[in-house]
Design a protein around this motif. Structure first.
Motif, PDB file in Angstrom:
ATOM      1  N   ASN A   1       1.360   2.238  -8.988  1.00  0.00           N
ATOM      2  CA  ASN A   1       1.538   1.048  -9.801  1.00  0.00           C
ATOM      3  C   ASN A   1       0.424   0.054  -9.474  1.00  0.00           C
ATOM      4  OD1 ASN A   1       2.306  -1.360 -10.979  1.00  0.00           O
ATOM      5  ND2 ASN A   1       4.463  -1.160 -10.432  1.00  0.00           N
ATOM      6  N   LEU A   2      -0.432  -0.207 -10.457  1.00  0.00           N
ATOM      7  CA  LEU A   2      -1.581  -1.080 -10.239  1.00  0.00           C
ATOM      8  C   LEU A   2      -1.180  -2.516  -9.920  1.00  0.00           C
ATOM      9  CD1 LEU A   2      -4.062   0.239 -12.953  1.00  0.00           C
ATOM     10  CD2 LEU A   2      -3.978   0.797 -10.520  1.00  0.00           C
ATOM     11  N   ASP A   3       0.065  -2.885 -10.186  1.00  0.00           N
ATOM     12  CA  ASP A   3       0.535  -4.228  -9.833  1.00  0.00           C
ATOM     13  C   ASP A   3       0.529  -4.452  -8.327  1.00  0.00           C
ATOM     14  OD1 ASP A   3       0.873  -4.827 -12.509  1.00  0.00           O
ATOM     15  OD2 ASP A   3       3.018  -4.355 -12.507  1.00  0.00           O
ATOM     16  N   GLU A   4       0.538  -3.398  -7.541  1.00  0.00           N
ATOM     17  CA  GLU A   4       0.513  -3.520  -6.075  1.00  0.00           C
ATOM     18  C   GLU A   4      -0.887  -3.856  -5.547  1.00  0.00           C
ATOM     19  OE1 GLU A   4       3.211  -3.598  -4.456  1.00  0.00           O
ATOM     20  OE2 GLU A   4       4.648  -2.451  -5.614  1.00  0.00           O
TER      21      GLU A   4
ATOM     22  N   LEU B   1      -6.777   3.689  -1.169  1.00  0.00           N
ATOM     23  CA  LEU B   1      -6.603   4.015  -2.581  1.00  0.00           C
ATOM     24  C   LEU B   1      -7.143   5.388  -2.945  1.00  0.00           C
ATOM     25  CD1 LEU B   1      -7.629   0.565  -4.080  1.00  0.00           C
ATOM     26  CD2 LEU B   1      -5.332   1.376  -3.482  1.00  0.00           C
ATOM     27  N   GLY B   2      -7.892   6.007  -2.039  1.00  0.00           N
ATOM     28  CA  GLY B   2      -8.430   7.335  -2.313  1.00  0.00           C
ATOM     29  C   GLY B   2      -9.570   7.324  -3.310  1.00  0.00           C
ATOM     30  N   LEU B   3     -10.358   6.264  -3.301  1.00  0.00           N
ATOM     31  CA  LEU B   3     -11.484   6.139  -4.222  1.00  0.00           C
ATOM     32  C   LEU B   3     -12.799   6.361  -3.496  1.00  0.00           C
ATOM     33  CD1 LEU B   3     -10.456   2.812  -5.996  1.00  0.00           C
ATOM     34  CD2 LEU B   3     -10.161   5.124  -6.865  1.00  0.00           C
TER      35      LEU B   3
ATOM     36  N   ALA C   1       0.827  -1.211   0.000  1.00  0.00           N
ATOM     37  CA  ALA C   1       0.000   0.000   0.000  1.00  0.00           C
ATOM     38  C   ALA C   1       0.862   1.262   0.000  1.00  0.00           C
ATOM     39  CB  ALA C   1      -0.936  -0.001   1.202  1.00  0.00           C
ATOM     40  N   LEU C   2       1.941   1.241   0.755  1.00  0.00           N
ATOM     41  CA  LEU C   2       2.830   2.409   0.780  1.00  0.00           C
ATOM     42  C   LEU C   2       3.527   2.584  -0.575  1.00  0.00           C
ATOM     43  CD1 LEU C   2       4.328   2.024   4.370  1.00  0.00           C
ATOM     44  CD2 LEU C   2       2.611   3.689   3.604  1.00  0.00           C
ATOM     45  N   ARG C   3       3.924   1.471  -1.188  1.00  0.00           N
ATOM     46  CA  ARG C   3       4.520   1.564  -2.538  1.00  0.00           C
ATOM     47  C   ARG C   3       3.483   2.086  -3.525  1.00  0.00           C
ATOM     48  NH1 ARG C   3       6.709  -3.465  -1.041  1.00  0.00           N
ATOM     49  NH2 ARG C   3       5.121  -4.552  -2.281  1.00  0.00           N
TER      50      ARG C   3
ATOM     51  N   PHE D   1     -12.709  -4.551 -10.936  1.00  0.00           N
ATOM     52  CA  PHE D   1     -13.450  -3.361 -10.540  1.00  0.00           C
ATOM     53  C   PHE D   1     -12.520  -2.287  -9.987  1.00  0.00           C
ATOM     54  CE2 PHE D   1     -15.359  -0.943  -7.062  1.00  0.00           C
ATOM     55  CZ  PHE D   1     -16.364  -0.268  -7.740  1.00  0.00           C
ATOM     56  N   LEU D   2     -11.637  -2.675  -9.064  1.00  0.00           N
ATOM     57  CA  LEU D   2     -10.751  -1.682  -8.454  1.00  0.00           C
ATOM     58  C   LEU D   2      -9.773  -1.102  -9.466  1.00  0.00           C
ATOM     59  CD1 LEU D   2     -10.061  -3.226  -4.948  1.00  0.00           C
ATOM     60  CD2 LEU D   2     -11.461  -1.216  -5.494  1.00  0.00           C
ATOM     61  N   ARG D   3      -9.257  -1.939 -10.340  1.00  0.00           N
ATOM     62  CA  ARG D   3      -8.357  -1.429 -11.385  1.00  0.00           C
ATOM     63  C   ARG D   3      -9.083  -0.422 -12.279  1.00  0.00           C
ATOM     64  NH1 ARG D   3      -3.504  -4.187 -12.293  1.00  0.00           N
ATOM     65  NH2 ARG D   3      -3.215  -5.930 -10.886  1.00  0.00           N
TER      66      ARG D   3
END
Length: 118
Positions: free
Chosen positions: A32-35, A87-89, A24-26, A108-110
């Motif tokens: 980077n959506l890979d996280e 994520l700030g969504l 989450a910090l990265r 959905f999140l992506r």
């Protein structure tokens, strides 16, 4: 990233693994959506009402969140609140009706994050 934001993320992810917090910090730094997968799995592991005996180590994208992974409606609310905070969504309740599987949640999140960035 400010120290306040780091504390906010840490608070949102309390009881999650160190790996989840690190991802989450990265993510906060790189976007980077890979996280996202590590964050999602960490939050599911924390919030599952009826966790799988092997945890989330062997879950697959086609597994149902409630039937297969052990989530309940309260856990799903926790997942949504955590996603919003970390994520700030903003996620509307009606948007959740189409999320049945882990793959649905990831997709959905992506998409949601991609839409908020545009």
């Amino acid at each position: 990233m400010s120290e306040d934001r780091k504390q906010e993320i840490s608070k949102s992810l309390k009881r999650c693994s160190e790996e989840t917090l690190a991802a989450a910090l990265r993510f906060e730094e790189t976007k980077n959506l890979d996280e996202l997968d590590a964050i999602i799995l960490g939050v599911l592991a924390r919030d599952a009402a009826n966790p799988r005996p092997d945890g989330v180590a062997s879950v697959t994208d086609d597994m149902k969140l409630i039937d297969d992974i052990g989530m309940d409606s309260f856990g799903m609310i926790e997942v949504v609140m955590t996603a919003e905070e970390v994520l700030g969504l903003t996620i509307a309740t009606e948007e959740l009706s189409s999320i049945i599987t882990l793959g649905d949640l990831k997709k959905f999140l992506r998409a949601k994050f991609g839409a908020s960035a545009s």
